[in-house]
Structures are given as C-alpha cells and as structure tokens.
Design a protein around this motif. Structure first.
Motif, PDB file in Angstrom:
ATOM      1  N   ALA A 340       1.144  -1.299   0.317  1.00 21.58           N
ATOM      2  CA  ALA A 340       0.109   0.430  -0.392  1.00 21.58           C
ATOM      3  C   ALA A 340       0.749   1.267  -0.570  1.00 21.58           C
ATOM      4  O   ALA A 340      -0.001   2.300  -0.681  1.00 21.58           O
ATOM      5  CB  ALA A 340      -1.047   0.031   1.490  1.00 21.58           C
ATOM      6  N   ILE A 341       1.282   1.337   1.230  1.00 26.47           N
ATOM      7  CA  ILE A 341       2.865   2.215   0.645  1.00 26.47           C
ATOM      8  C   ILE A 341       3.295   2.613  -0.442  1.00 26.47           C
ATOM      9  O   ILE A 341       3.633   4.166  -0.849  1.00 26.47           O
ATOM     10  CB  ILE A 341       3.623   2.114   2.307  1.00 26.47           C
ATOM     11  N   GLN A 342       4.124   1.568  -1.091  1.00 27.11           N
ATOM     12  CA  GLN A 342       4.199   1.941  -2.620  1.00 27.11           C
ATOM     13  C   GLN A 342       3.486   2.442  -2.528  1.00 27.11           C
ATOM     14  O   GLN A 342       4.104   3.326  -4.122  1.00 27.11           O
ATOM     15  CB  GLN A 342       5.131   0.094  -2.555  1.00 27.11           C
ATOM     16  N   GLY A 343       2.117   1.632  -3.286  1.00 26.52           N
ATOM     17  CA  GLY A 343       0.993   2.265  -4.372  1.00 26.52           C
ATOM     18  C   GLY A 343       1.070   3.506  -3.873  1.00 26.52           C
ATOM     19  O   GLY A 343       1.231   4.212  -4.933  1.00 26.52           O
ATOM     20  N   ALA A 344       0.992   4.082  -2.919  1.00 22.59           N
ATOM     21  CA  ALA A 344       0.443   5.420  -2.793  1.00 22.59           C
ATOM     22  C   ALA A 344       2.048   6.068  -2.854  1.00 22.59           C
ATOM     23  O   ALA A 344       1.705   7.131  -3.579  1.00 22.59           O
ATOM     24  CB  ALA A 344       0.103   5.553  -1.264  1.00 22.59           C
ATOM     25  N   THR A 345       3.235   5.569  -2.822  1.00 22.09           N
ATOM     26  CA  THR A 345       3.880   6.764  -3.473  1.00 22.09           C
ATOM     27  C   THR A 345       4.445   6.518  -4.635  1.00 22.09           C
ATOM     28  O   THR A 345       4.684   7.960  -5.214  1.00 22.09           O
ATOM     29  CB  THR A 345       5.435   6.198  -2.509  1.00 22.09           C
ATOM     30  N   VAL A 346       3.812   5.417  -5.590  1.00 23.62           N
ATOM     31  CA  VAL A 346       4.227   5.450  -6.814  1.00 23.62           C
ATOM     32  C   VAL A 346       3.744   6.716  -7.616  1.00 23.62           C
ATOM     33  O   VAL A 346       3.542   6.754  -8.549  1.00 23.62           O
ATOM     34  CB  VAL A 346       4.157   3.978  -7.511  1.00 23.62           C
ATOM     35  N   PHE A 350       3.992   9.682  -9.840  1.00 25.33           N
ATOM     36  CA  PHE A 350       3.530   9.556 -10.961  1.00 25.33           C
ATOM     37  C   PHE A 350       2.561  10.894 -10.957  1.00 25.33           C
ATOM     38  O   PHE A 350       2.652  11.589 -12.599  1.00 25.33           O
ATOM     39  CB  PHE A 350       2.400   8.344 -11.328  1.00 25.33           C
ATOM     40  N   SER A 351       2.063  11.853  -9.883  1.00 24.66           N
ATOM     41  CA  SER A 351       1.224  13.213 -10.355  1.00 24.66           C
ATOM     42  C   SER A 351       2.811  14.342 -10.394  1.00 24.66           C
ATOM     43  O   SER A 351       2.357  15.045 -11.393  1.00 24.66           O
ATOM     44  CB  SER A 351       0.050  12.916  -8.827  1.00 24.66           C
ATOM     45  N   MET A 352       3.165  14.182  -9.763  1.00 22.52           N
ATOM     46  CA  MET A 352       4.664  15.287  -9.996  1.00 22.52           C
ATOM     47  C   MET A 352       5.218  14.725 -11.478  1.00 22.52           C
ATOM     48  O   MET A 352       6.044  15.511 -12.184  1.00 22.52           O
ATOM     49  CB  MET A 352       5.150  14.681  -8.903  1.00 22.52           C
ATOM     50  N   LEU A 360      13.114  13.745 -15.623  1.00 23.17           N
ATOM     51  CA  LEU A 360      12.549  13.486 -16.442  1.00 23.17           C
ATOM     52  C   LEU A 360      11.017  12.663 -16.051  1.00 23.17           C
ATOM     53  O   LEU A 360      10.726  11.668 -16.134  1.00 23.17           O
ATOM     54  CB  LEU A 360      13.173  11.712 -16.237  1.00 23.17           C
ATOM     55  N   GLY A 361      10.185  13.673 -16.290  1.00 24.55           N
ATOM     56  CA  GLY A 361       9.356  13.398 -15.769  1.00 24.55           C
ATOM     57  C   GLY A 361       8.310  13.142 -16.649  1.00 24.55           C
ATOM     58  O   GLY A 361       7.253  12.341 -16.208  1.00 24.55           O
ATOM     59  N   GLY A 362       8.458  12.888 -18.037  1.00 27.59           N
ATOM     60  CA  GLY A 362       7.485  12.590 -18.478  1.00 27.59           C
ATOM     61  C   GLY A 362       7.646  10.838 -18.456  1.00 27.59           C
ATOM     62  O   GLY A 362       6.802  10.971 -18.931  1.00 27.59           O
ATOM     63  N   VAL A 363       8.585  10.400 -18.000  1.00 34.06           N
ATOM     64  CA  VAL A 363       9.030   9.060 -17.825  1.00 34.06           C
ATOM     65  C   VAL A 363       7.907   8.686 -16.776  1.00 34.06           C
ATOM     66  O   VAL A 363       7.281   6.945 -17.013  1.00 34.06           O
ATOM     67  CB  VAL A 363      10.782   8.533 -17.875  1.00 34.06           C
ATOM     68  N   TRP A 364       7.850   9.304 -15.743  1.00 35.74           N
ATOM     69  CA  TRP A 364       7.550   8.551 -14.221  1.00 35.74           C
ATOM     70  C   TRP A 364       5.501   9.322 -15.102  1.00 35.74           C
ATOM     71  O   TRP A 364       4.797   9.071 -13.894  1.00 35.74           O
ATOM     72  CB  TRP A 364       7.519   9.985 -13.188  1.00 35.74           C
ATOM     73  N   ALA A 377       6.618   4.926 -13.163  1.00 32.06           N
ATOM     74  CA  ALA A 377       7.054   4.827 -11.394  1.00 32.06           C
ATOM     75  C   ALA A 377       6.588   4.516 -10.489  1.00 32.06           C
ATOM     76  O   ALA A 377       7.784   4.099  -9.333  1.00 32.06           O
ATOM     77  CB  ALA A 377       5.643   6.542 -11.599  1.00 32.06           C
ATOM     78  N   ALA A 378       6.504   2.698 -10.694  1.00 32.13           N
ATOM     79  CA  ALA A 378       6.547   1.920 -10.423  1.00 32.13           C
ATOM     80  C   ALA A 378       8.139   1.182 -10.086  1.00 32.13           C
ATOM     81  O   ALA A 378       8.370   0.900  -8.632  1.00 32.13           O
ATOM     82  CB  ALA A 378       5.455   0.795 -10.615  1.00 32.13           C
ATOM     83  N   LEU A 379       8.207   1.438 -11.295  1.00 33.60           N
ATOM     84  CA  LEU A 379       9.669  -0.018 -10.553  1.00 33.60           C
ATOM     85  C   LEU A 379      10.819   1.108 -10.466  1.00 33.60           C
ATOM     86  O   LEU A 379      11.540   0.669  -9.856  1.00 33.60           O
ATOM     87  CB  LEU A 379      10.255   0.257 -12.916  1.00 33.60           C
ATOM     88  N   ALA A 380      10.844   3.097 -10.416  1.00 38.55           N
ATOM     89  CA  ALA A 380      11.292   3.494 -10.031  1.00 38.55           C
ATOM     90  C   ALA A 380      11.458   3.649  -8.514  1.00 38.55           C
ATOM     91  O   ALA A 380      12.245   4.173  -7.696  1.00 38.55           O
ATOM     92  CB  ALA A 380      10.916   5.113 -10.385  1.00 38.55           C
ATOM     93  N   VAL A 381      10.167   3.513  -7.662  1.00 32.43           N
ATOM     94  CA  VAL A 381       9.981   3.812  -6.637  1.00 32.43           C
ATOM     95  C   VAL A 381      11.198   2.422  -5.591  1.00 32.43           C
ATOM     96  O   VAL A 381      11.080   2.205  -5.371  1.00 32.43           O
ATOM     97  CB  VAL A 381       8.564   3.819  -6.111  1.00 32.43           C
ATOM     98  N   GLY A 382      10.251   1.703  -6.814  1.00 29.19           N
ATOM     99  CA  GLY A 382      11.721   0.291  -6.319  1.00 29.19           C
ATOM    100  C   GLY A 382      12.872   0.101  -5.829  1.00 29.19           C
ATOM    101  O   GLY A 382      13.268   0.008  -4.969  1.00 29.19           O
ATOM    102  N   VAL A 383      13.139   0.418  -7.029  1.00 34.36           N
ATOM    103  CA  VAL A 383      14.479   0.479  -7.315  1.00 34.36           C
ATOM    104  C   VAL A 383      15.024   2.080  -6.219  1.00 34.36           C
ATOM    105  O   VAL A 383      16.316   1.369  -5.168  1.00 34.36           O
ATOM    106  CB  VAL A 383      15.280   0.690  -8.642  1.00 34.36           C
ATOM    107  N   LEU A 384      14.192   3.191  -6.438  1.00 31.55           N
ATOM    108  CA  LEU A 384      15.056   3.962  -5.624  1.00 31.55           C
ATOM    109  C   LEU A 384      14.809   2.690  -3.529  1.00 31.55           C
ATOM    110  O   LEU A 384      15.817   3.836  -2.730  1.00 31.55           O
ATOM    111  CB  LEU A 384      14.235   5.334  -5.586  1.00 31.55           C
ATOM    112  N   ALA A 385      13.871   2.484  -3.563  1.00 32.17           N
ATOM    113  CA  ALA A 385      13.798   1.763  -1.972  1.00 32.17           C
ATOM    114  C   ALA A 385      14.493   1.262  -1.483  1.00 32.17           C
ATOM    115  O   ALA A 385      14.951   0.979  -0.876  1.00 32.17           O
ATOM    116  CB  ALA A 385      12.052   1.539  -1.873  1.00 32.17           C
ATOM    117  N   ALA A 386      15.273   0.240  -2.884  1.00 26.16           N
ATOM    118  CA  ALA A 386      16.476  -0.850  -2.798  1.00 26.16           C
ATOM    119  C   ALA A 386      17.649  -0.256  -2.507  1.00 26.16           C
ATOM    120  O   ALA A 386      18.015  -1.159  -1.310  1.00 26.16           O
ATOM    121  CB  ALA A 386      16.386  -1.510  -4.006  1.00 26.16           C
TER     122      ALA A 386
END
Length: 543
Positions: A340-346, A350-352, A360-364, A377-386
C-alpha cells in the motif's frame, strides 16, 4: 447498455471531473469503497505498528503509554477531516501535493510533494525490511537475519527485504485490481485477526486490573521522575503508525464515484484503525503477566506483544498455536502495508512527473498502455527503495524511517497551511459530497496546531541545557538518534560522522537538495497540467 446512475455513468462523471482539472483520464478506474478504504487502512497498518513500535513504546512509557493511542487518533482526526474535504473536491493522484498546489501556490505544492515523496520511499524500505524480521520470529532456527545472503555485501534481512520489494513492485506494475485484491484479503485477515486475538486476551488472559493503565511507576524515573516528557517520547511510537489515510484520495483517479468514496475511505480508515488498535492494545496491556519483564523486553528492542500472546494463548489449531497464528497475521499485514505504501508513493511520483515537476518527469508520468498503471513510476520507486539496503543495511532502516515519519508530518503541516490560506480567501466556493462547512477553518487550525506540536515533539534536540528533562537521553536512544550511532557502511557503524539528530539531518538534506533542484529547474515553470478553473467545483488554480 448502461442505465441511469450505473457505474459507467458515474465513472464518466468522474472522468469529466478530472478533465475539468486539466487531467486526461488514463488510469483504469475500477476501485470501490472497500478497496480505497483497505489501501488506506493498510498504509496505517495497526498490526505492523503495534508489533514493532508499540513494543518500544512500552519500553519508554510503560503501560500508561496506552493513552497515547486515543490521543494521537484524536489529533490526526483533525487532519483527516481536512483531507476528507480536499479529497472530495480533488480526488487526484498525488493527494496532498495536488491539494497544496491547487489551493495555495505551486512552490508550496512542489515542496510538499518533494518532502512527502522521499519520506514515502524511505518508509517503503523500512516496512519491506520488517517482513524478514517477522519471518525470523516465526522461523527462528531457519532464518538468521545477520547471516550472509546469496547476494554479496547483503545480510539475509536485506536480501529478503529486496525479494519483498521485487514482488510488491511487480504487483504495482501489473494493475490496481491485483493490488486491491491482495490488499483486501490482507486487510480482512488483519482486522479479523486483531479483533480475534484481542477478544481472546480479554476473556481468557486478563491478568491485570484496569487501574494498571494509569500506572507510571515503571518508567517515570527515566526523566528524573517527570513522566510527561517520557510520555511524549513514547507517544511518538503511536505517531509513527497513524498517517497515510490520505492514500484513499491518492487512488482517486482509479476509484468509481471518487468524490464520495475517497473521503469515506480517508475517515473510515483512521477511525477503524483507532478502534481496532485501542481494543487490541487494551487487551495486550491487561494480559501482561509480568509488567516489569514486558517493559524490559521493550527496552531491549524485543517484542513483548508477541511474547504475551504466545505465553497466554497456547491453544493449538491444527498443529499451530494461537500465538504462532498471530505472527502469521502480522506477516500478512506487514506485506500488504509495504504494498500500500509503495502504491501511494508511486502515484505521487506519477502525479508530480505528469506535471513536469520531477527530473525525467515525462517518464514517471507515463501510463502503461498494457496495464493502465504508472508502471515506470512503480519501477522507479522499487529501485529507489532498494538502494538503502546496499548502503546502511535493513537494520538501520527503522531509525531512518523515524525521521521519514517526521517528514510526513511536515508535509501534512505544509498542506494544511496552504489550505488554511485558501480558506481565508473564501474556499470552498462550491460544495462537494463531503464538506466541513463553517467548521472547516476551525478544524484546519486544530490540524495545524496538532501537527506543529508533534513536529516539535519529534524534532526536539537532546540537549538538557536547552530543554531540561525534555531533552533527555531517551530521545537520542529512541525517537531521534544521532546519525553517528546508526548509519552503517558495509555493516560498520560510521561513528566518525557528526553527532546530528537523524530527523533534522534528513529533513535539511531533503530540503537543501530540493531547493537547489527547484531553483535550477523548477522556479517559474508552469505545470504541464495547468488550468484556470475547475469547472466541477469552481475553484481557481493559483500559480
């Protein structure tokens, strides 16, 4: 063909509302009330918080720390009421970032989102790192957290946390319906389990009189006999749990009848969390056979709640004791909390990104045509959190998450401040499904007062010369430790670092990097999504 008032008609109206906000509907709109409630409830995750943080709270504040829970629920209710009204007007991905920028100023909105985003990433890491902690409690002989893992430089706790992150990232990529189904099952197990264990303890393991809830003798001496600063430090452990209810709003673009269901999800998630948590903590507190031993276990960073359940509930259910079943419920709750926390952060990223407000806003801000999700954005948050697991290891993430919690409270405060300014200018000019009416300004002010006091409570330094007993060593140990005691590199504590509190260090670092990026790239830039008025609510967007 859909009839009048059908879900298709409601979804079409929701999409029209989005277009009036200057947003093209792209995400798959398929969630109902139960799903948006569940994802917000999972973000709060009473089970996760009580298993980890409340153990520490008992160690700091003793059994009387029970009263911190209803107090925090009350204070956060002021914030939730304000957010419920906002989510009814603006059920948009990005929640407080969107609300801030639309009702106050782009700059305030950007910094609100920037701080909230990095706090979310860190929190994802911390909760993912808790999953192997629970697993090791269930399988203590098989899982040794400090042992080497298949990946060089990672211990087993960090390795298992990365496996958890990989799975939650894939679920976030695949689709919101998959996320919702898994999350709903997890929430049902959490609520039923928490109530089930609470009732068992209350009826069959009531070892203490109710008067023990007012007993401060066990830990009052930690601050020269003054229990109040001890209570404030212990209360932080409840603060650490009760946030994230705005998640019901950030999934608004994927919710049917979002202007009505988002505020219902915001409020029901915090109030049901409060009720379930109060019943459970009451039952646990009264079940302690030896209060002094439970407090000592909390001070040693043990798990007195799990201990009392295993000691008192030894009944066997098909070869599994009730105490072991509790740990399984905790495992499920921690996993769906990560999801859930990852989903909200994603959705914040995405919104920003969609607004062009991140590198690279257009990518996210891209939506996958196959899954109708913000997959990039989901992949990016996963990588950053790792990343933190390779730098500090999972063991230090809990302390860094403490600072991230304070950052979330700062973000909430900034959003509430911007909304209060808008209220002084006459907002809301038109009603929405949920409205506070003449109480709006009062509740907004109460939310700011509460949030401001809690930020101070988190941030206050440990210098007794400045703060007296409020600046005692407990803060350095429990709620705001120094970076030279917790930051690790390759498993070694970096004690040569300056003795700076982790909260202030993380906040200042995030703000300084944000200011530099904002001045170089964002200052004066208009959002890609920018309109002069919201046709549905008549609200102006102030640049």
């Amino acid at each position: 063909m859909a009839g009048p008032g059908s879900s298709q008609d409601v979804a079409a109206r929701d999409d029209a509302h989005l277009r009036s906000l200057g947003i093209k509907p792209e995400l798959r709109r398929s969630l109902g009330f139960l799903s948006v409630f569940a994802v917000a409830f999972s973000y709060i995750s009473v089970s996760t918080g009580t298993f980890t943080n409340q153990a520490v709270a008992f160690g700091v504040g003793g059994v009387a720390i029970f009263w911190a829970w209803p107090l925090v629920i009350l204070g956060q209710t002021f914030v939730a009421l304000n957010f419920a009204e906002l989510s009814s007007h603006f059920p948009v991905a990005g929640s407080i970032y969107q609300w801030s920028k639309r009702l106050s100023h782009n700059t305030l909105g950007w910094f609100t989102g920037w701080i909230y985003f990095w706090a979310g990433v860190i929190t994802v890491s911390a909760v993912a790192g808790t999953v192997p902690l629970v697993l090791s409690t269930i399988y203590p002989e098989q899982i040794k957290l400090a042992s080497p893992s298949p990946v060089p430089l990672l211990d087993m706790q960090s390795f298992l946390a990365l496996v958890v992150l990989l799975s939650t990232t894939l679920i976030n990529v695949i689709g919101v319906r998959v996320l919702a189904i898994i999350n709903n099952i997890g929430v049902a197990a959490e609520i039923v389990g928490m109530v089930f264990f609470a009732l068992l303890l209350l009826f069959f393991a009531n070892n203490q009189p109710p008067s023990v809830l007012f007993d401060t003798q066990y830990t009052a001496g930690l601050a020269d006999g003054n229990y109040f600063p001890v209570f404030l430090i212990g209360m932080f452990m409840a603060l650490f749990v009760v946030y994230g209810f705005d998640t019901a709003g950030t999934f608004g673009e994927e919710t049917v009848d979002s202007g009505r269901q988002a505020p219902r999800g915001v409020l029901s998630s915090i109030w049901l969390s409060g009720l379930v948590g109060a019943i459970f903590l009451l039952a646990v507190t009264l079940s302690f056979k030896d209060i002094a031993a439970a407090i000592a276990e909390g001070q040693a960073f043990g798990f007195p709640i799990a201990t009392t359940i295993k000691q008192n509930l030894t009944y066997s259910l098909g070869g599994v004791t009730v105490g072991e079943l509790y740990l399984v419920v905790i495992l499920i709750a921690v996993y769906v909390c990560t999801l859930a926390i990852q989903g909200a952060t994603v959705r914040l990223m995405f919104s920003m990104g969609r607004d062009g407000r991140l590198p690279l806003g257009g990518v996210w801000g891209h939506v996958s045509s196959a899954f109708k999700t913000p997959a990039n954005a989901a992949l990016a948050v996963g990588v950053l959190a790792a990343i933190p697991f390779f730098i500090t290891g999972a063991g230090s993430m809990a302390y860094i998450a403490i600072a991230a919690t304070g950052m979330i409270y700062i973000s909430y405060f900034m959003c509430n401040l911007g909304v209060l300014i808008a209220r002084t200018r006459g907002w809301p000019h038109q009603g929405a499904w949920f409205k506070l009416g003449s109480w709006g300004t009062i509740i907004n002010i109460l939310a700011l007062l509460w949030g401001g006091f809690m930020i101070i409570n988190i941030a206050i330094w440990t210098d007794p010369a400045l703060f007296g007993v409020f600046g005692n060593d407990l803060r350095n140990t429990w709620s705001n430790p120094f970076i030279n005691t917790i930051v690790k590199w390759n498993g070694v504590v970096q004690d040569q670092l300056p003795p700076w509190p982790i909260f202030e260090t993380l906040v200042l670092t995030t703000i300084l990097v944000g200011v530099l990026y904002y001045l170089l790239e964002q200052r004066g830039k208009l959002d890609r999504v920018q309109v002069e008025a919201d046709v549905a609510t008549g609200e102006a967007v102030i640049g």
